[in-house]
Write a protein that holds these residues in place. Structure first.
Motif, PDB file in Angstrom:
ATOM      1  N   SER A  38       0.835  -1.209   0.000  1.00  0.00           N
ATOM      2  CA  SER A  38       0.000   0.000   0.000  1.00  0.00           C
ATOM      3  C   SER A  38       0.865   1.253   0.000  1.00  0.00           C
ATOM      4  CB  SER A  38      -0.930   0.003   1.219  1.00  0.00           C
ATOM      5  OG  SER A  38      -0.194   0.053   2.417  1.00  0.00           O
ATOM      6  N   GLU A  39       1.980   1.205   0.701  1.00  0.00           N
ATOM      7  CA  GLU A  39       2.863   2.376   0.745  1.00  0.00           C
ATOM      8  C   GLU A  39       3.422   2.678  -0.641  1.00  0.00           C
ATOM      9  OE1 GLU A  39       4.558   2.003   5.326  1.00  0.00           O
ATOM     10  OE2 GLU A  39       5.567   0.918   3.740  1.00  0.00           O
ATOM     11  N   GLN A  40       3.814   1.602  -1.337  1.00  0.00           N
ATOM     12  CA  GLN A  40       4.348   1.804  -2.690  1.00  0.00           C
ATOM     13  C   GLN A  40       3.285   2.349  -3.631  1.00  0.00           C
ATOM     14  OE1 GLN A  40       5.983  -1.995  -3.784  1.00  0.00           O
ATOM     15  NE2 GLN A  40       7.980  -1.502  -2.946  1.00  0.00           N
ATOM     16  N   ALA A  41       2.072   1.804  -3.478  1.00  0.00           N
ATOM     17  CA  ALA A  41       0.978   2.252  -4.354  1.00  0.00           C
ATOM     18  C   ALA A  41       0.672   3.726  -4.100  1.00  0.00           C
ATOM     19  CB  ALA A  41      -0.261   1.390  -4.110  1.00  0.00           C
ATOM     20  N   ALA A  42       0.691   4.126  -2.840  1.00  0.00           N
ATOM     21  CA  ALA A  42       0.409   5.528  -2.507  1.00  0.00           C
ATOM     22  C   ALA A  42       1.507   6.435  -3.061  1.00  0.00           C
ATOM     23  CB  ALA A  42       0.284   5.690  -0.993  1.00  0.00           C
ATOM     24  N   LEU A  43       2.751   6.036  -2.845  1.00  0.00           N
ATOM     25  CA  LEU A  43       3.864   6.870  -3.300  1.00  0.00           C
ATOM     26  C   LEU A  43       3.886   6.986  -4.830  1.00  0.00           C
ATOM     27  CD1 LEU A  43       6.260   8.553  -2.321  1.00  0.00           C
ATOM     28  CD2 LEU A  43       7.694   6.509  -2.464  1.00  0.00           C
ATOM     29  N   ALA A  44       3.438   5.928  -5.489  1.00  0.00           N
ATOM     30  CA  ALA A  44       3.412   5.958  -6.960  1.00  0.00           C
ATOM     31  C   ALA A  44       2.536   7.112  -7.465  1.00  0.00           C
ATOM     32  CB  ALA A  44       2.900   4.622  -7.500  1.00  0.00           C
ATOM     33  N   GLU A  45       1.549   7.515  -6.674  1.00  0.00           N
ATOM     34  CA  GLU A  45       0.693   8.644  -7.072  1.00  0.00           C
ATOM     35  C   GLU A  45       1.498   9.950  -7.087  1.00  0.00           C
ATOM     36  OE1 GLU A  45      -2.317   8.549  -8.167  1.00  0.00           O
ATOM     37  OE2 GLU A  45      -2.830   6.466  -7.712  1.00  0.00           O
ATOM     38  N   VAL A  46       2.383  10.087  -6.129  1.00  0.00           N
ATOM     39  CA  VAL A  46       3.224  11.301  -6.081  1.00  0.00           C
ATOM     40  C   VAL A  46       4.197  11.278  -7.258  1.00  0.00           C
ATOM     41  CG1 VAL A  46       4.821  12.668  -4.690  1.00  0.00           C
ATOM     42  CG2 VAL A  46       3.092  11.260  -3.548  1.00  0.00           C
ATOM     43  N   ARG A  47       4.768  10.111  -7.461  1.00  0.00           N
ATOM     44  CA  ARG A  47       5.741   9.975  -8.553  1.00  0.00           C
ATOM     45  C   ARG A  47       5.110  10.310  -9.914  1.00  0.00           C
ATOM     46  NH1 ARG A  47      10.095   5.164  -9.468  1.00  0.00           N
ATOM     47  NH2 ARG A  47      10.877   5.922 -11.449  1.00  0.00           N
ATOM     48  N   LYS A  48       3.925   9.770 -10.110  1.00  0.00           N
ATOM     49  CA  LYS A  48       3.210  10.011 -11.376  1.00  0.00           C
ATOM     50  C   LYS A  48       3.021  11.519 -11.593  1.00  0.00           C
ATOM     51  CE  LYS A  48      -1.135   8.659 -11.694  1.00  0.00           C
ATOM     52  NZ  LYS A  48      -2.218   7.754 -11.292  1.00  0.00           N
ATOM     53  N   ALA A  49       2.596  12.197 -10.553  1.00  0.00           N
ATOM     54  CA  ALA A  49       2.334  13.638 -10.673  1.00  0.00           C
ATOM     55  C   ALA A  49       3.631  14.418 -10.881  1.00  0.00           C
ATOM     56  CB  ALA A  49       1.609  14.135  -9.419  1.00  0.00           C
ATOM     57  N   PHE A  50       4.701  13.984 -10.217  1.00  0.00           N
ATOM     58  CA  PHE A  50       5.992  14.660 -10.352  1.00  0.00           C
ATOM     59  C   PHE A  50       6.531  14.471 -11.771  1.00  0.00           C
ATOM     60  CE2 PHE A  50      10.731  14.459  -9.632  1.00  0.00           C
ATOM     61  CZ  PHE A  50      10.909  15.788  -9.265  1.00  0.00           C
ATOM     62  N   PHE A 263      -3.265  -3.146  17.180  1.00  0.00           N
ATOM     63  CA  PHE A 263      -3.150  -1.749  17.599  1.00  0.00           C
ATOM     64  C   PHE A 263      -2.058  -1.129  16.748  1.00  0.00           C
ATOM     65  CE2 PHE A 263      -4.823  -4.108  21.166  1.00  0.00           C
ATOM     66  CZ  PHE A 263      -5.922  -3.332  21.504  1.00  0.00           C
ATOM     67  N   MET A 264      -2.452  -0.264  15.844  1.00  0.00           N
ATOM     68  CA  MET A 264      -1.466   0.244  14.874  1.00  0.00           C
ATOM     69  C   MET A 264      -1.966   1.539  14.255  1.00  0.00           C
ATOM     70  SD  MET A 264       1.390   0.040  13.271  1.00  0.00           S
ATOM     71  CE  MET A 264       2.038  -1.082  14.475  1.00  0.00           C
ATOM     72  N   GLY A 265      -1.045   2.282  13.680  1.00  0.00           N
ATOM     73  CA  GLY A 265      -1.411   3.477  12.935  1.00  0.00           C
ATOM     74  C   GLY A 265      -2.259   3.100  11.732  1.00  0.00           C
ATOM     75  N   ASP A 266      -2.948   4.091  11.171  1.00  0.00           N
ATOM     76  CA  ASP A 266      -3.879   3.735  10.088  1.00  0.00           C
ATOM     77  C   ASP A 266      -3.196   3.490   8.742  1.00  0.00           C
ATOM     78  OD1 ASP A 266      -3.428   6.458   9.981  1.00  0.00           O
ATOM     79  OD2 ASP A 266      -5.537   7.050   9.960  1.00  0.00           O
ATOM     80  N   TRP A 267      -1.855   3.410   8.740  1.00  0.00           N
ATOM     81  CA  TRP A 267      -1.209   2.851   7.548  1.00  0.00           C
ATOM     82  C   TRP A 267      -1.620   1.379   7.414  1.00  0.00           C
ATOM     83  CZ3 TRP A 267       1.440   5.584  11.316  1.00  0.00           C
ATOM     84  CH2 TRP A 267       2.105   4.869  12.298  1.00  0.00           C
ATOM     85  N   ALA A 268      -2.004   0.738   8.546  1.00  0.00           N
ATOM     86  CA  ALA A 268      -2.540  -0.637   8.467  1.00  0.00           C
ATOM     87  C   ALA A 268      -3.779  -0.650   7.564  1.00  0.00           C
ATOM     88  CB  ALA A 268      -2.893  -1.152   9.858  1.00  0.00           C
ATOM     89  N   LYS A 269      -4.531   0.428   7.618  1.00  0.00           N
ATOM     90  CA  LYS A 269      -5.733   0.506   6.777  1.00  0.00           C
ATOM     91  C   LYS A 269      -5.363   0.514   5.297  1.00  0.00           C
ATOM     92  CE  LYS A 269      -8.175   4.133   6.364  1.00  0.00           C
ATOM     93  NZ  LYS A 269      -8.722   5.400   6.813  1.00  0.00           N
ATOM     94  N   GLY A 270      -4.202   1.087   4.991  1.00  0.00           N
ATOM     95  CA  GLY A 270      -3.711   1.049   3.606  1.00  0.00           C
ATOM     96  C   GLY A 270      -3.572  -0.386   3.123  1.00  0.00           C
ATOM     97  N   GLU A 271      -3.048  -1.257   3.989  1.00  0.00           N
ATOM     98  CA  GLU A 271      -2.874  -2.666   3.606  1.00  0.00           C
ATOM     99  C   GLU A 271      -4.238  -3.357   3.464  1.00  0.00           C
ATOM    100  OE1 GLU A 271       0.343  -4.437   3.038  1.00  0.00           O
ATOM    101  OE2 GLU A 271       0.589  -2.283   2.728  1.00  0.00           O
ATOM    102  N   GLN A 330      -3.022  14.790  -2.950  1.00  0.00           N
ATOM    103  CA  GLN A 330      -3.391  14.552  -1.543  1.00  0.00           C
ATOM    104  C   GLN A 330      -4.546  13.540  -1.451  1.00  0.00           C
ATOM    105  OE1 GLN A 330      -2.949  16.974   1.665  1.00  0.00           O
ATOM    106  NE2 GLN A 330      -0.850  17.102   0.949  1.00  0.00           N
ATOM    107  N   ILE A 331      -5.467  13.624  -2.384  1.00  0.00           N
ATOM    108  CA  ILE A 331      -6.595  12.690  -2.351  1.00  0.00           C
ATOM    109  C   ILE A 331      -6.151  11.283  -2.779  1.00  0.00           C
ATOM    110  CG2 ILE A 331      -8.842  12.116  -3.396  1.00  0.00           C
ATOM    111  CD1 ILE A 331      -9.397  15.158  -3.485  1.00  0.00           C
ATOM    112  N   ALA A 332      -5.501  11.206  -3.940  1.00  0.00           N
ATOM    113  CA  ALA A 332      -5.123   9.880  -4.467  1.00  0.00           C
ATOM    114  C   ALA A 332      -4.141   9.178  -3.522  1.00  0.00           C
ATOM    115  CB  ALA A 332      -4.512  10.032  -5.858  1.00  0.00           C
ATOM    116  N   PHE A 333      -3.170   9.934  -3.039  1.00  0.00           N
ATOM    117  CA  PHE A 333      -2.163   9.354  -2.145  1.00  0.00           C
ATOM    118  C   PHE A 333      -2.822   8.829  -0.868  1.00  0.00           C
ATOM    119  CE2 PHE A 333       0.478   9.820   1.602  1.00  0.00           C
ATOM    120  CZ  PHE A 333       1.643   9.156   1.259  1.00  0.00           C
ATOM    121  N   ASN A 334      -3.613   9.684  -0.226  1.00  0.00           N
ATOM    122  CA  ASN A 334      -4.137   9.322   1.095  1.00  0.00           C
ATOM    123  C   ASN A 334      -5.199   8.233   1.040  1.00  0.00           C
ATOM    124  OD1 ASN A 334      -2.686  10.889   3.137  1.00  0.00           O
ATOM    125  ND2 ASN A 334      -3.330  12.627   1.889  1.00  0.00           N
TER     126      ASN A 334
END
Ligand code: BGC
Length: 415
Positions: A38-50, A263-271, A330-334
């Motif tokens: 999920s982290e890679q997929a999110a970051l790919a959105e930033v990369r695409k825009a850059f 019990f974890m940060g909501d990056w778990a929700k990304g997965e 911000q929308i696509a990444f988050n």
């Protein structure tokens, strides 16, 4: 240290035919620890825009936040910095600015009116000497409790609202053959669970006061004694394979139903999202049991190394900063990351029900708490917290009283 950026610039140059100088000005090496699916997929959105804006992205992923941050700093000190590196806003980033290692992105931030678009707490923590030293991309919460609904049903338990209800539920889950807590056994993950207990037992004022003052009397207080007793009582509910486990493996245990809670940060929700599960459906989210409502925030951001000692961001760094705050990014990444946008003015109605809960909670400033990871305490104290919590968690013979005293001393020595 290998010069990653030059090799990559040359490769990009040969494939595009653009002049090397022009391309170099638009190239950013991005060092980060976003290596899960999920982290890679999110970051790919930033990369695409850059890249769509003409940037050339050199990716330097390093697994594990601690490893990645150490690498970023070592490279800066060694004179071969990655131009852009993942960090979180707050005290630890300011320590790097104190050493003159960072460039500021203030020019682009004022052109784009970041002061009006970001919440005041984030504006403050993203600045050093009045200038932006980071581009904040999201708000994560660390006091979440994710749970497998079918597992809870099978054991006949409701979502616990207090820690004593949690203990009762955990026993029933155990009897039903389900691991009550899927815990990734690394110090920072153990600390995330500890801080949820601290918030839950002590309340949000206690949490805020404790970590903002690091006061010895609070550390030695009866409330803290209760926190350690509650935390210790969770030990039997974690399986033997926990030590060394990654956070996303623990999330996977909850998705599959092998474990009931994480019990974890909501990056778990990304997965959870990456696994094709709608958050709030088969995997539910709630805040960890607490006497009042609060949100322990960590704000992911990218910071910028002072290239050749320059205080001002390079064109590529400024472009990266700009892209990260674009509403669409911000929308696509988050949506993929599991977090909520750092910007207040982007529409968040398409976000899942857990994100809506976060957004609603944060409307009340009394709920705002900061993580002891990178945000709220100096690095020496943050490290002492993680080490002493992990030591207590993993020492079968240490009593809660001994754990509390060790924690008090560790903080007293580090502050
Ligand atoms: C970051 C998250 C990340 C997590 C696990 C945290 O420090 O804030 O964005 O997903 O580490 O890698």
């Amino acid at each position: 240290m290998k010069k990653f950026s030059k090799v990559a610039v040359l490769a990009a140059f040969m494939s595009t035919g653009v002049s090397a100088g022009a391309l170099h000005a638009q190239t950013a090496e991005v060092l980060h620890w976003w290596t899960s699916g999920s982290e890679q997929a999110a970051l790919a959105e930033v990369r695409k825009a850059f890249e769509a804006k003409g940037g050339a992205w050199v990716d330097t992923p390093i697994a594990g936040g601690g490893n990645a941050r150490a690498a970023a700093v070592n490279r800066m000190l060694g004179g071969d910095p990655a131009s852009v590196f993942q960090f979180s806003i707050g005290q630890q980033l300011r320590e790097l600015a104190d050493q003159g290692l960072l460039a500021n992105v203030d020019k682009i931030a004022s052109e784009e009116h970041w002061d009006e678009k970001l919440p005041p707490l984030i504006v403050k923590a993203a600045k050093y000497d009045g200038e932006y030293i980071a581009a904040p991309i999201n708000i994560h919460g660390e006091n979440w409790m994710f749970f497998n609904k079918a597992g809870l049903e099978k054991a006949g338990v409701d979502v616990p609202k207090s820690w004593s209800e949690f203990m009762t539920a955990a026993k029933k889950l155990e009897d039903a053959g389900i691991i009550p807590i899927g815990l990734g056994g690394q110090p920072w993950q153990e600390r995330i669970m500890f801080n949820s207990v601290l918030l839950g037992v002590g309340g949000r004022d206690f949490y805020a006061k404790l970590y903002s003052t690091l006061d010895d009397d609070l550390l030695a207080s009866d409330t803290m004694g209760k926190v350690f007793e509650t935390f210790a009582a969770l030990k039997p509910f974690v399986d033997e394979s926990s030590p060394g486990r990654n956070w996303n493996e623990a999330t996977n245990m909850v998705i599959k139903g092998d474990a009931a809670f994480q019990f974890m940060g909501d990056w778990a929700k990304g997965e959870i999202i990456a696994a094709g599960v709608e958050p709030g459906s088969t995997v539910g989210c709630a805040f960890a049991p607490a006497i009042d409502t609060a949100y322990i925030m960590t704000v992911d951001a990218f910071a910028f190394s002072a290239m050749d000692g320059e205080e001002e961001a390079t064109p590529a760094q400024a472009k990266m900063a700009q892209v990260m705050l674009e509403p669409d990014v911000q929308i696509a990444f988050n949506k993929k990351k599991g977090s909520i946008p750092a910007r207040l003015d982007v529409p968040a109605d398409s976000f899942d029900s857990c994100a809506q809960m976060a957004i609603k909670t944060l409307q009340d400033p009394k709920t705002h708490l900061v993580s002891t990871g990178l945000f709220g305490v100096p690095s020496s104290v943050s490290g002492a917290i993680d080490d002493s919590i992990s030591n207590f968690w993993n020492s079968a013979d240490m009593s809660p009283q001994e754990g509390q005293e060790q924690f008090r001393q560790a903080i007293a020595n580090a502050k």
